[in-house]
Design an enzyme around this catalytic site. Structure first.
Site, PDB file in Angstrom:
ATOM      1  CD  GLU A   1     145.965  -8.132 -95.153  1.00  0.00           C
ATOM      2  OE1 GLU A   1     145.123  -8.767 -95.780  1.00  0.00           O
ATOM      3  OE2 GLU A   1     145.825  -6.932 -94.831  1.00  0.00           O
TER       4      GLU A   1
ATOM      5  CG  ASN B   1     137.329 -20.193-109.853  1.00  0.00           C
ATOM      6  OD1 ASN B   1     138.424 -20.526-110.300  1.00  0.00           O
ATOM      7  ND2 ASN B   1     136.807 -18.997-110.017  1.00  0.00           N
ATOM      8  N   GLY B   2     136.747 -23.632-107.017  1.00  0.00           N
ATOM      9  CA  GLY B   2     136.018 -24.409-106.020  1.00  0.00           C
ATOM     10  C   GLY B   2     136.739 -25.710-105.718  1.00  0.00           C
TER      11      GLY B   2
ATOM     12  CD1 TRP C   1     146.582 -17.565-104.104  1.00  0.00           C
ATOM     13  CD2 TRP C   1     145.269 -18.832-102.810  1.00  0.00           C
ATOM     14  NE1 TRP C   1     146.887 -17.300-102.791  1.00  0.00           N
ATOM     15  CE2 TRP C   1     146.107 -18.070-101.981  1.00  0.00           C
ATOM     16  CE3 TRP C   1     144.363 -19.705-102.203  1.00  0.00           C
ATOM     17  CZ2 TRP C   1     146.065 -18.144-100.602  1.00  0.00           C
ATOM     18  CZ3 TRP C   1     144.327 -19.781-100.825  1.00  0.00           C
ATOM     19  CH2 TRP C   1     145.167 -19.005-100.043  1.00  0.00           C
TER      20      TRP C   1
ATOM     21  CG  HIS D   1     146.343  -8.274 -67.718  1.00  0.00           C
ATOM     22  ND1 HIS D   1     146.392  -8.339 -66.357  1.00  0.00           N
ATOM     23  CD2 HIS D   1     145.478  -7.269 -68.013  1.00  0.00           C
ATOM     24  CE1 HIS D   1     145.580  -7.427 -65.839  1.00  0.00           C
ATOM     25  NE2 HIS D   1     145.012  -6.759 -66.833  1.00  0.00           N
TER      26      HIS D   1
ATOM     27  CE  LYS E   1     140.266  -6.827-102.475  1.00  0.00           C
ATOM     28  NZ  LYS E   1     140.748  -6.088-101.282  1.00  0.00           N
TER      29      LYS E   1
ATOM     30  CE  LYS F   1     145.269  -4.045 -94.829  1.00  0.00           C
ATOM     31  NZ  LYS F   1     143.933  -4.318 -94.456  1.00  0.00           N
TER      32      LYS F   1
ATOM     33  NE  ARG G   1     137.988 -14.386-108.011  1.00  0.00           N
ATOM     34  CZ  ARG G   1     136.883 -14.330-107.300  1.00  0.00           C
ATOM     35  NH1 ARG G   1     136.317 -13.175-107.068  1.00  0.00           N
ATOM     36  NH2 ARG G   1     136.342 -15.423-106.822  1.00  0.00           N
TER      37      ARG G   1
ATOM     38  CB  CYS H   1     140.888 -19.734-109.063  1.00  0.00           C
ATOM     39  SG  CYS H   1     141.693 -20.808-107.877  1.00  0.00           S
TER      40      CYS H   1
ATOM     41  CD  GLU I   1     142.432  -3.328 -91.340  1.00  0.00           C
ATOM     42  OE1 GLU I   1     142.194  -4.489 -90.954  1.00  0.00           O
ATOM     43  OE2 GLU I   1     142.688  -3.047 -92.532  1.00  0.00           O
TER      44      GLU I   1
HETATM   45  C1  G6P Z   1     140.795 -12.215 -97.455  1.00  0.00           C
HETATM   46  C2  G6P Z   1     141.592 -10.965 -97.755  1.00  0.00           C
HETATM   47  C3  G6P Z   1     141.386  -9.940 -96.655  1.00  0.00           C
HETATM   48  C4  G6P Z   1     139.902  -9.675 -96.461  1.00  0.00           C
HETATM   49  C5  G6P Z   1     139.116 -10.950 -96.187  1.00  0.00           C
HETATM   50  C6  G6P Z   1     137.619 -10.737 -96.241  1.00  0.00           C
HETATM   51  O1  G6P Z   1     141.359 -12.888 -96.375  1.00  0.00           O
HETATM   52  O2  G6P Z   1     142.969 -11.253 -97.904  1.00  0.00           O
HETATM   53  O3  G6P Z   1     142.035  -8.734 -97.015  1.00  0.00           O
HETATM   54  O4  G6P Z   1     139.735  -8.786 -95.404  1.00  0.00           O
HETATM   55  O5  G6P Z   1     139.420 -11.922 -97.179  1.00  0.00           O
HETATM   56  O6  G6P Z   1     137.239 -10.402 -97.551  1.00  0.00           O
HETATM   57  P1  G6P Z   1     135.822  -9.806 -97.926  1.00  0.00           P
HETATM   58  O7  G6P Z   1     135.819  -9.697 -99.411  1.00  0.00           O
HETATM   59  O8  G6P Z   1     134.800 -10.770 -97.408  1.00  0.00           O
HETATM   60  O9  G6P Z   1     135.707  -8.482 -97.255  1.00  0.00           O
END
Ligand code: G6P
Length: 608
Positions: free
Chosen positions: A490, A99-100, A73, A506, A603, A487, A27, A2, A483
């Site tokens: 996501e 936040n928290g 969030w 397998h 994020k 992507k 965020r 948040c 990755e």
């Molecule tokens: C969240 C984001 C991801 C990111 C991860 C780690 O899950 O949605 O995109 O890779 O956090 O974030 P950081 O800021 O620690 O790299």
């Protein structure tokens, strides 16, 4: 997850709060709200939805200062206007953004309810507003004292800001496990959970530490602890510019950030390559050569994309320095009572520097005497300040939820670390030179790949029609495939699975059919034969194949080849990951997704 913004000074707070919240929306973005302390009392507006919806709701007369705002969030309670922050006390005097997570919220709610408090939301945060009001009722002399009294009853993590209409010249903020920083202006002060909110207003910031509180007034700030000991703090200067955080002419932040990569890779390299001794200089590592030579193992920790970048980092370190290295999800590591060894170098990877699982892993390591360095993008973030040394990415603000430029910059940072560790061991000068030449070639090669965007967008449209996509790769291609799958799911919500190529037979080969395309990472290296036989296995089951390769593959192996320029084998993964970013982006666009703010994600995940 948040975002918090606050303002105290001669200007109207609302426009500043709205702009700051807009910058923090990445965020968290399911509800938002603001509160202003004015002579006429407390004004509060909250909406479920985006910051733009909140801005549209604000009446013209929503004027005054100080003000606090929040973008949320949801963790406790649905994203309704009632549950959005700020939360207020019954008299409408106190407003709180937070936040928290307050762990003893249920207990506090029961106690407050027994004293006659009526709650208007399901949140843990609302308890703080009532606790501050109760502190005034029981004789607290000022806002600082009331907040300290309230927080002494709170167990849990918080970054919070409190406004009191009876003290309209100030905001009191507190930090315990969730970031809070102060922005110092000319006869005005700001508060935020993230520097991004302050860009455009000030570059002078003061980071609070856990257990610290601050009072801000137009004339300055005072920092102190829960038991009211003063903690003198001086501001530091942030170097991010507004342009980095603006979307400009781009349709989305995601494509802007993908396209920034030639420059962000350059920035990660700048001043760090030593062509005289064919090595890399990393000023912030805080490791003497002797200490670096004593490292017997490297353990990398991160979450999501950061963890996958760490997998490539581990291979780079093994390849160039011949030091055993592994990468693991920090979220798993922290919960399994890890064995911490004195001759292991621990590397925490985090774009935001705020991910709670990564931070907790760092703290657990340090508690057991482990040496931890960070690979972090956000300067001054919690992890950056917690670790014993590290490498900053200097990639500029990454606003889109899906990480792209931070991924490639992290891999480049690992290449520098591996080169450094290798050259103080057995990596020869000529090998060092080869890697340096490869690193220097990356930016122009990334540009070449970006020029293929239109072709990749075509492939993405086809991929977007599938219900499910398989991603495969071998050795360095495996984290690239992971990755790539990450992507795609996501941002486009198309189901994707990633498997090491050899594992296909397998189990997951059973899934291959004309309806399930495979994206295969097939660099032209010593494993090419192995990789092409995987492609034959897939084609034999009539599975469509999109290959990422260094040259066009024959039709019997791949239906489409995306040709990527060749670098050194250790560095090819940086280039091979770029088309996968474009693929995910264009699949998401083709499906009409909210590209920069995918559903259910945030994020930086700063709560458990
Ligand atoms: C969240 C984001 C991801 C990111 C991860 C780690 O899950 O949605 O995109 O890779 O956090 O974030 P950081 O800021 O620690 O790299």
């Amino acid at each position: 997850m948040c975002g918090i913004v606050g303002y105290v000074g001669p200007q109207d707070a609302a426009p500043i709060l709205i702009e700051g919240l807009g910058r923090l929306e990445y965020r968290g973005y399911d509800s938002a709200g603001v509160a202003i302390g004015s002579k006429a009392g407390l004004k509060v507006r909250k909406v479920s939805g985006r910051v733009a919806d909140l801005a549209a709701e604000l009446p013209a007369r929503f004027k005054g200062s100080p003000g606090i705002g929040h973008t949320r969030w949801a963790t406790h309670g649905e994203p309704t206007p009632e549950n959005a922050h700020p939360h207020t006390d019954m008299a409408g005097r106190i407003a709180v953004v937070h936040n928290g997570i307050i762990e003893n919220a249920d207990e506090l709610r029961a106690k407050l309810a027994a004293d006659g408090v009526e709650f208007t939301s399901q949140t843990d945060t609302e308890t703080v507003a009532h606790l501050v009001a109760a502190a005034f009722q029981s004789g607290a002399a000022d806002l600082e004292q009331a907040v300290r009294q309230a927080l002494r009853q709170v167990v849990g993590a918080y970054g919070l800001a409190v406004l009191d209409v009876e003290h309209p010249d100030r905001i009191v903020v507190a930090r315990n496990g969730s970031p809070v920083l102060l922005g110092v202006g000319e006869k005005e002060m700001f508060v935020a959970s993230d520097v991004a909110a302050l860009i455009g207003y000030t570059r002078q910031v003061v980071y609070l530490d856990d257990g610290e509180l601050a009072t801000i007034t137009p004339n300055g700030y005072r920092t102190f602890t829960l038991d009211d000991r003063s903690t003198a703090k001086s501001p530091s200067t942030i170097d991010w510019d507004v342009v980095g955080a603006e979307i400009g002419d781009n349709a989305h932040f995601l494509i802007k950030e993908i396209n920034e990569q030639p420059r962000t890779i350059e920035r990660a390299l700048r001043g760090r390559l030593d062509e005289r001794f064919d090595t890399a200089h990393l000023g912030g590592l805080n490791l003497t050569v002797r200490e670096a030579r004593e490292i017997r193992r490297v353990k990398i920790l991160g979450c999501g994309t950061a963890c996958y970048a760490g997998e490539l980092g581990a291979q780079l370190i093994e390849d160039l320095a011949r030091v055993p290295a592994t990468s693991e999800a920090a979220s798993e590591f922290r919960y399994r009572n890890p064995v911490v060894e004195p001759d292991t170098l621990y590397v925490a990877v985090s774009q935001s520097g705020e991910t709670i699982d990564t931070l907790a892993a760092v703290q657990e390591l340090q508690r057991k005497g482990g040496r931890v360095i960070g690979i972090v993008n956000v300067v001054g973030s919690t992890i950056a300040r917690q670790v014993d040394g590290g490498i900053y990415l200097h990639a500029g603000p990454e606003m889109s939820v899906a990480a792209t430029k931070s991924f490639t910059s992290t891999v480049v940072a690992f290449a520098l670390l591996a080169l450094h560790l290798g050259r103080i061991r057995d990596l020869s000068p000529s090998e060092g030179r080869r890697i340096i030449a490869g690193l220097n070639a990356l930016p122009a090669q990334v540009t070449e790949i970006l020029e293929q965007e239109a072709t990749i967008a075509e492939v993405a449209k086809e991929i977007a029609q599938s219900n499910s996509v398989m991603f495969v790769g071998r050795r360095r291609g495996w984290p690239v495939a992971r990755e790539g799958a990450q992507k795609l799911k996501e941002v486009s919500y198309v189901h994707a699975e990633a498997y090491p190529s050899a594992e296909l037979k397998h189990g997951p080969l059973a899934l291959i059919s004309p309806e399930m395309p495979t994206v295969a990472v097939v660099p032209d290296d010593d494993l090419l034969d192995k990789n092409t036989s995987t492609l034959s296995e897939i084609k034999a089951r009539k599975g469509p194949v999109v290959a990422l390769a260094h040259r066009e593959l024959p039709a019997e192996l791949a239906d489409r080849t995306i040709v990527v320029p060749r670098n050194e084998p250790e560095l090819d993964s940086v280039l091979l990951s770029i088309p996968l970013q474009l693929l995910a982006y264009h699949a998401a666009v083709a499906l009409g997704r909210d590209v920069d703010k995918p559903r259910n994600l945030a994020k930086s995940v700063t709560v458990e």
